[in-house]
Design a protein around this motif. Structure first.
Motif, PDB file in Angstrom:
ATOM      1  N   SER A   1      47.594  33.567  45.284  1.00  0.00           N
ATOM      2  CA  SER A   1      47.387  34.906  44.225  1.00  0.00           C
ATOM      3  C   SER A   1      46.556  34.635  43.421  1.00  0.00           C
ATOM      4  N   TYR A   2      46.180  33.352  43.136  1.00  0.00           N
ATOM      5  CA  TYR A   2      45.117  32.940  41.968  1.00  0.00           C
ATOM      6  C   TYR A   2      43.680  33.319  42.563  1.00  0.00           C
ATOM      7  N   GLU A   3      43.663  33.029  43.822  1.00  0.00           N
ATOM      8  CA  GLU A   3      42.432  33.226  44.495  1.00  0.00           C
ATOM      9  C   GLU A   3      42.093  35.028  44.708  1.00  0.00           C
ATOM     10  N   TYR A   4      43.255  35.794  44.889  1.00  0.00           N
ATOM     11  CA  TYR A   4      42.998  37.121  44.741  1.00  0.00           C
ATOM     12  C   TYR A   4      42.913  37.540  43.245  1.00  0.00           C
ATOM     13  N   ILE A   5      43.129  36.909  42.270  1.00  0.00           N
ATOM     14  CA  ILE A   5      42.822  37.171  40.785  1.00  0.00           C
ATOM     15  C   ILE A   5      41.330  36.927  40.672  1.00  0.00           C
ATOM     16  N   VAL A   6      41.160  35.901  41.223  1.00  0.00           N
ATOM     17  CA  VAL A   6      39.737  35.508  41.087  1.00  0.00           C
ATOM     18  C   VAL A   6      38.504  36.482  41.492  1.00  0.00           C
ATOM     19  N   THR A   7      39.147  37.032  42.949  1.00  0.00           N
ATOM     20  CA  THR A   7      38.221  38.196  43.618  1.00  0.00           C
ATOM     21  C   THR A   7      38.269  39.566  42.812  1.00  0.00           C
TER      22      THR A   7
ATOM     23  N   PHE B   1      41.301  47.828  30.223  1.00  0.00           N
ATOM     24  CA  PHE B   1      40.871  46.317  30.429  1.00  0.00           C
ATOM     25  C   PHE B   1      40.680  46.180  31.641  1.00  0.00           C
ATOM     26  N   GLU B   2      40.339  45.046  32.305  1.00  0.00           N
ATOM     27  CA  GLU B   2      40.148  44.837  33.476  1.00  0.00           C
ATOM     28  C   GLU B   2      41.410  44.493  34.244  1.00  0.00           C
ATOM     29  N   VAL B   3      41.237  44.944  35.565  1.00  0.00           N
ATOM     30  CA  VAL B   3      42.578  44.853  36.426  1.00  0.00           C
ATOM     31  C   VAL B   3      43.300  43.434  36.464  1.00  0.00           C
ATOM     32  N   TRP B   4      42.302  42.650  36.845  1.00  0.00           N
ATOM     33  CA  TRP B   4      42.967  41.326  37.177  1.00  0.00           C
ATOM     34  C   TRP B   4      43.745  40.522  36.076  1.00  0.00           C
ATOM     35  N   ILE B   5      43.930  40.986  34.919  1.00  0.00           N
ATOM     36  CA  ILE B   5      44.729  40.559  33.914  1.00  0.00           C
ATOM     37  C   ILE B   5      46.087  40.972  34.073  1.00  0.00           C
ATOM     38  N   ILE B   6      46.331  42.114  34.664  1.00  0.00           N
ATOM     39  CA  ILE B   6      47.787  42.278  34.775  1.00  0.00           C
ATOM     40  C   ILE B   6      48.371  41.504  36.174  1.00  0.00           C
ATOM     41  N   TYR B   7      47.489  41.031  36.874  1.00  0.00           N
ATOM     42  CA  TYR B   7      48.240  40.129  38.114  1.00  0.00           C
ATOM     43  C   TYR B   7      48.071  38.798  37.729  1.00  0.00           C
ATOM     44  N   VAL B   8      47.772  38.404  36.413  1.00  0.00           N
ATOM     45  CA  VAL B   8      47.884  36.989  36.169  1.00  0.00           C
ATOM     46  C   VAL B   8      49.529  36.471  36.325  1.00  0.00           C
TER      47      VAL B   8
END
Length: 197
Positions: free
Chosen positions: A128-134, A147-154
């Motif tokens: 899931s961390y790798e997915y967030i980096v992507t 704001f950026e989408v990746w923030i909600i998946y932290v």
């Protein structure tokens, strides 16, 4: 708390992991953090949804950000909730074979289950961390909140990591204790609810 209750919470609802020293401190801190995150998430989602209904009724217009806020809160509640469920021994489990085993067999099986589940949770945390980096590399933005989408998946790797730690602590608890524990705070067994009435 009754004598027959498998849970280690006292009458005031205070959580005690039963783990010594630093491990116990970490476990209690994570427990409090999860409880606050879950309570705040559920309350904020209810308030957000009610405010949107009132806005639609009174102003004939929905609040444009409600869907995105609820999406963020659902992700938060889900991934904070898996650690909370693990801590309180509330995950669904198939226990027919487990219950038929003698105490030592249940203890060994619980240690194997806890260690395997912990490894799976850490594996999922990594991916899931790798997915967030992507996602961060793609630069996608939430249209309403901006704001950026990746923030909600932290919350995904955080929730998986906390759950992995919880199952690892459960394995340690079972190594150290003569009893069988489903989590750091829940003994194996069933509460005798009829004698408590």
């Amino acid at each position: 708390m009754s004598e027959n209750s498998p849970d280690l919470e006292d009458d005031t609802g205070t959580y005690d992991s039963g783990l010594p020293g630093f491990l116990g401190t970490i476990d209690v801190f994570i427990s409090k953090l999860e409880a606050v995150m879950l309570a705040a998430g559920v309350l904020l989602m209810a308030l957000n949804t009610c405010a949107n209904v009132i806005s639609r009724f009174l102003l004939q217009q929905s609040m444009f950000f409600t869907g995105e806020v609820n999406r963020i809160l659902i992700i938060l509640i889900t991934f904070a909730g898996i650690g909370y469920a693990a801590r309180h021994g509330r995950h669904i489990r198939m226990s027919a074979i487990f219950d038929a085993l003698p105490v030592m067999g249940r203890k060994v099986l619980m240690i194997i289950i806890a260690l395997f589940t912990s490894a799976v949770m850490f594996f999922l945390a990594y991916y899931s961390y790798e997915y967030i980096v992507t996602l961060a590399g793609r630069g996608r933005i939430l249209p309403a909140l901006g704001f950026e989408v990746w923030i909600i998946y932290v919350w995904a790797p955080i929730g998986f990591t906390i759950t992995g730690i919880q199952y690892l602590l459960t394995a340690i608890k079972n190594f150290r204790s003569p009893d069988v524990f489903l989590s750091t705070s829940v003994r194996d067994g069933y509460a005798d609810t009829e004698s408590e009435v």
